[in-house]
Design a protein around this motif. Structure first.
Motif, short mmCIF file in Angstrom:
data_model
loop_
_atom_site.label_atom_id
_atom_site.label_comp_id
_atom_site.label_asym_id
_atom_site.label_seq_id
_atom_site.Cartn_x
_atom_site.Cartn_y
_atom_site.Cartn_z
N ARG A 1 0.82 -1.22 0.00
CA ARG A 1 0.00 0.00 0.00
C ARG A 1 0.85 1.26 0.00
O ARG A 1 0.47 2.27 -0.58
CB ARG A 1 -0.96 0.00 1.18
N GLU B 1 1.72 1.65 -3.61
CA GLU B 1 0.52 1.99 -4.40
C GLU B 1 0.12 3.46 -4.21
O GLU B 1 -0.29 4.12 -5.16
CB GLU B 1 -0.63 1.08 -3.97
N THR B 2 0.24 3.96 -2.99
CA THR B 2 -0.21 5.33 -2.72
C THR B 2 0.89 6.36 -2.86
O THR B 2 0.63 7.55 -2.74
CB THR B 2 -0.81 5.42 -1.30
#
Length: 83
Positions: free
Chosen positions: A52, A55-56
């Motif tokens: 994550r 991804e962010t």
């Protein structure tokens, strides 16, 4: 002031996010897990994991880890933690 659409606002936010580093200066993630390898797997119930972060677009994270000082042996607090 001209009205801006949601799509324009999202595009502007993404452009800013791509140009500016996103750095979180406090994270207790490692206090909640026993093995660092768990951090490498995507887990929806966790606050944060490496997939994550990628991804962010989080560029850096300052992880916190602490021992409770009132225990007889602080090493007991880290027993089983694999870093």
């Amino acid at each position: 002031m001209p009205k801006i659409s949601n799509n324009e606002l999202i595009a502007e936010a993404r452009a800013l996010h791509n140009d500016a580093p996103l750095i979180d200066l406090h994270c207790d993630t490692f206090c909640r897990m026993k093995k660092a390898a768990h951090f490498l797997e995507a887990k929806p119930k966790r606050h944060l994991d490496l997939p994550r972060m990628r991804e962010t677009g989080i560029w850096a994270e300052a992880f916190s880890l602490f021992c409770l000082l009132y225990t007889s042996d602080a090493a007991d607090e880290l027993d089983g933690v694999d870093l």
